[in-house]
Design a protein around this motif. Sequence first.
Motif, PDB file in Angstrom:
ATOM      1  N   ILE B  39       0.841  -1.200   0.000  1.00 35.12           N
ATOM      2  CA  ILE B  39       0.000   0.000   0.000  1.00 35.12           C
ATOM      3  C   ILE B  39       0.876   1.251   0.000  1.00 35.12           C
ATOM      4  CG2 ILE B  39      -1.723   1.326   1.285  1.00 35.12           C
ATOM      5  CD1 ILE B  39      -2.884  -1.282   2.290  1.00 35.12           C
ATOM      6  N   ARG B  43       0.816   3.940  -3.045  1.00 35.12           N
ATOM      7  CA  ARG B  43       0.442   5.338  -2.849  1.00 35.12           C
ATOM      8  C   ARG B  43       1.552   6.276  -3.285  1.00 35.12           C
ATOM      9  NH1 ARG B  43      -3.106   4.710   2.815  1.00 35.12           N
ATOM     10  NH2 ARG B  43      -4.800   3.597   1.763  1.00 35.12           N
ATOM     11  N   GLU B  46       1.356   6.528  -6.967  1.00 39.95           N
ATOM     12  CA  GLU B  46       0.280   7.415  -7.428  1.00 39.95           C
ATOM     13  C   GLU B  46       0.729   8.872  -7.351  1.00 39.95           C
ATOM     14  OE1 GLU B  46      -3.447   7.246  -5.264  1.00 39.95           O
ATOM     15  OE2 GLU B  46      -4.245   8.938  -6.421  1.00 39.95           O
ATOM     16  N   GLU B 104     -12.021   1.753   1.186  1.00 40.41           N
ATOM     17  CA  GLU B 104     -12.755   2.194  -0.023  1.00 40.41           C
ATOM     18  C   GLU B 104     -11.745   2.306  -1.142  1.00 40.41           C
ATOM     19  OE1 GLU B 104     -16.284   2.785  -0.331  1.00 40.41           O
ATOM     20  OE2 GLU B 104     -15.557   2.665  -2.398  1.00 40.41           O
ATOM     21  N   TRP B 105     -12.128   1.790  -2.306  1.00 38.47           N
ATOM     22  CA  TRP B 105     -11.141   1.696  -3.390  1.00 38.47           C
ATOM     23  C   TRP B 105     -11.304   2.749  -4.488  1.00 38.47           C
ATOM     24  CZ3 TRP B 105     -12.297  -3.450  -6.483  1.00 38.47           C
ATOM     25  CH2 TRP B 105     -13.669  -3.536  -6.726  1.00 38.47           C
ATOM     26  N   ASP B 106     -10.210   2.910  -5.261  1.00 36.44           N
ATOM     27  CA  ASP B 106     -10.117   3.951  -6.290  1.00 36.44           C
ATOM     28  C   ASP B 106     -10.736   3.460  -7.602  1.00 36.44           C
ATOM     29  OD1 ASP B 106      -7.299   5.487  -8.076  1.00 36.44           O
ATOM     30  OD2 ASP B 106      -9.437   5.965  -8.050  1.00 36.44           O
ATOM     31  N   ILE B 107     -12.047   3.420  -7.659  1.00 33.79           N
ATOM     32  CA  ILE B 107     -12.750   2.955  -8.842  1.00 33.79           C
ATOM     33  C   ILE B 107     -14.169   3.503  -8.741  1.00 33.79           C
ATOM     34  CG2 ILE B 107     -13.639   0.826  -7.835  1.00 33.79           C
ATOM     35  CD1 ILE B 107     -12.916  -0.629 -10.411  1.00 33.79           C
ATOM     36  N   LYS B 205     -20.353   7.931  -5.071  1.00 25.89           N
ATOM     37  CA  LYS B 205     -19.039   7.402  -5.423  1.00 25.89           C
ATOM     38  C   LYS B 205     -18.680   7.767  -6.863  1.00 25.89           C
ATOM     39  CE  LYS B 205     -15.197   5.374  -4.678  1.00 25.89           C
ATOM     40  NZ  LYS B 205     -14.881   3.958  -4.847  1.00 25.89           N
ATOM     41  N   ARG B 208     -17.608  11.295  -7.009  1.00 23.02           N
ATOM     42  CA  ARG B 208     -16.314  11.486  -6.369  1.00 23.02           C
ATOM     43  C   ARG B 208     -15.174  11.136  -7.332  1.00 23.02           C
ATOM     44  NH1 ARG B 208     -14.933   8.103  -1.036  1.00 23.02           N
ATOM     45  NH2 ARG B 208     -16.583   9.358  -0.108  1.00 23.02           N
ATOM     46  N   GLN B 209     -15.334  10.032  -8.062  1.00 22.43           N
ATOM     47  CA  GLN B 209     -14.285   9.587  -8.969  1.00 22.43           C
ATOM     48  C   GLN B 209     -14.169  10.526 -10.179  1.00 22.43           C
ATOM     49  OE1 GLN B 209     -12.746   7.230  -6.636  1.00 22.43           O
ATOM     50  NE2 GLN B 209     -12.115   6.512  -8.661  1.00 22.43           N
ATOM     51  N   LYS B 212     -12.577  13.812  -8.983  1.00 27.50           N
ATOM     52  CA  LYS B 212     -11.155  13.677  -8.658  1.00 27.50           C
ATOM     53  C   LYS B 212     -10.295  13.650  -9.910  1.00 27.50           C
ATOM     54  CE  LYS B 212      -9.984   9.473  -7.093  1.00 27.50           C
ATOM     55  NZ  LYS B 212      -8.973   8.747  -7.887  1.00 27.50           N
TER      56      LYS B 212
END
Lengths: 369, 367
Positions: B39, B43, B46, B104-107, B205, B208-209, B212
């Motif tokens: 992780i 990160r 990213e 919570e995941w990035d999708i 959600k 939000r994606q 972002k």
Amino acid sequence: MYNISQTISRNLFNTSSLAAYIEPIAQLFTPNYNSDTPPSIVTRVFSENKNCYTLEIKPHKSWPGFKAGQFIKLSVVNNGALLSRFFSISSSPSSFENQGTIQLTIRIKEDGKMTPWLIKHLQKGDAVYISEAQGDFICQETNTAKLFIAGGSGITPIISILKQYKNTSWMKDAHLLFYVSTPSDRLFNQALDELSQQGLSYEYIFTSQDGRFCFDHIKNRVKGFTKREVYICGPEGLTDAVEHELIKNNTPKEQIFHELFSPRTQRPAFSKEVKGATDNDEIYVEYQQSDKRYHVKIKDTNQTLLDLAESEGLKPLSGCRIGICHQCICKKKSGRVYNTKTQQVSDSGEEEIQLCLSLPIEDVSLNIE
Amino acid sequence: MTTPDTQTLDSFAQELDELRHHTLSKVGEKDATYIRRLIGIQRLMEIVARITMVLGFLSPALWVLAVLLLALSKILENMEIGHNVMHGQYDWMNDPHINSRHYEWDIAADGNSWKRYHNHEHHTYTNIIGKDRDYGYGLLRLSDDIRWRPKNRWQFFTYLNLSLLFEWGVAYHEVAGERIFFGKRRKSSSLPISREQLKKDFFKKAWRQIFKDYIFYPLLFWPVALNVLVGNLLANLIRNLWTSSVIFCGHFTEEAQTFKESECQNETRGQWYYRQILGSSNFHGSKLFHILTGHLSYQIEHHLFPDIPAPRYRDMAPKVKDICTRYQIPYNSASFAHQYLTVVKRILTYSRKPSDSDITLNSGNLA
């Protein structure tokens, strides 16, 4: 209050806080970094007697201190998992002010997951995590004469209070009854000797030789007990018995202060032959949902925590009900449960469990969504 | 092929349970360190990717590198980290953040929705026609169990679209299944939250994606806003293509079987294990390759043991294969290319009207 950093971390990083987002990155460089609690350092580990040992810890810089008689949650990483237990601080706040360290005196629980592990693995320099101090078992700031009754490891908050107030006027008349099993279970002999020079009268009662608590112990040894504030700390059987007798003998209830050390007294094992499990009809499960608490007595030993909740009209999240999907997972705050899938008994501290697989074997406290 | 009898399957289950217990007893510090490090690295990746993308004005090569790095970071986050953490594989750590309840995941997909329909529905009813909506996603006809309709003729293009926009398919899956926007509402629904809440969570959600990746970051780096917008879009598309390919190879290969609801009533543990194996396929690769697939390259092991930390599947696989061999239960593993081709073949085959087709892939009727 609109928290900007939380908004940023949620919307940009899908995490609950920026600190939580950074944590694994920071851990690449400083493995002990923890975004919720900074690490505290172990300064000494030493044995007190064959069953007890003391951990001396230097709390992290922002730890706000404590009042004598309070306890903290101690967390350590044991084989990758965070394990937590509550321990009373056995040293005094003034020694924390002078030396910057606190002491936890811990009794080894046979077959325990944490207490035997701590003495075996912790060394000077190791990192542990301590919570803020909690608890109401503190000394009343009065000049009233005081009586202290300790059972086993229940001495720990009491000794902290006695050390802190060693120079007060009430110490000259203070009395301590200390119940332990055998002479080899004595603790804090040096501290108690020093305190007796300040006026404390203390005596050991060895339950294996002289039997358990009975009211005569107070009646015959302690003058004016109805006028004293009484501080009791120990196993449930002792604290209940003492309180009951005192009230019966005209000690006002407001003068009695007690702290209960869980788990509750060991009763004969129930059908799964688990050591120390409580008899079926006495188990209570506390479900906490947002700010409401529901106390439910179990009706049937084979009822899972999920079924029990639903029988009371609670509706925790659930899914497959057979332990695969993890939808019913929630935080167990304390108490041991039996996992019907792994056929293992859980840890007694804080951890995540699946409601559909768990049978309570003693009182359990849970947070459900 | 005949199903082994209940007794055989019972001792089969026992051996698998022993393997599970044996592996779980080894899970500990090594697994915790692995996921935390991963992780942390993801990160960092990213952050570096997003910064490098901005520096793309210095050289297009930097921009390309940034897009690839961002795609890689999203792939790792979705597959090896997000999917596995949300399965509860690391819940034993008692970590307040790295656990299935809070991660919570990035999708585009809402994590809670995913957990409901993936962890619960898909893993419990794997490959059961009518109960596992993952089989074809309600869009593709992949076996004879589903009636052919004219729209199936172009399902290869539907498949390409789905692949490219996979994160939106994943996000919309439960909403579609519950007929929130279109279609007649199902009489029986096991949705534990209100339909309003499901709608709200879906939009929250999704927004939000979008915000972002397509509004915030481009605007933040205003002079190169277009570079960042396109770069983020490409990174998401690359992730979509990769994840959909890996996932399709899990259950839609030639050898993967489907099952009828009637066959699966009152399943014993052994029968459940058996169905999980027959309905899943593995593919080979290097250690790094397995990590990139979130260890879904070990789809069989994942379906047998969804809550064991995924890297453990590597060591478990030879043992599972051995157990299957001894019980004469088929264990399907092949190269990624082979598995992928059979998936394409399946999509094409069942796109044709049945009387047209002269190839029928095994649709897995158990005797």
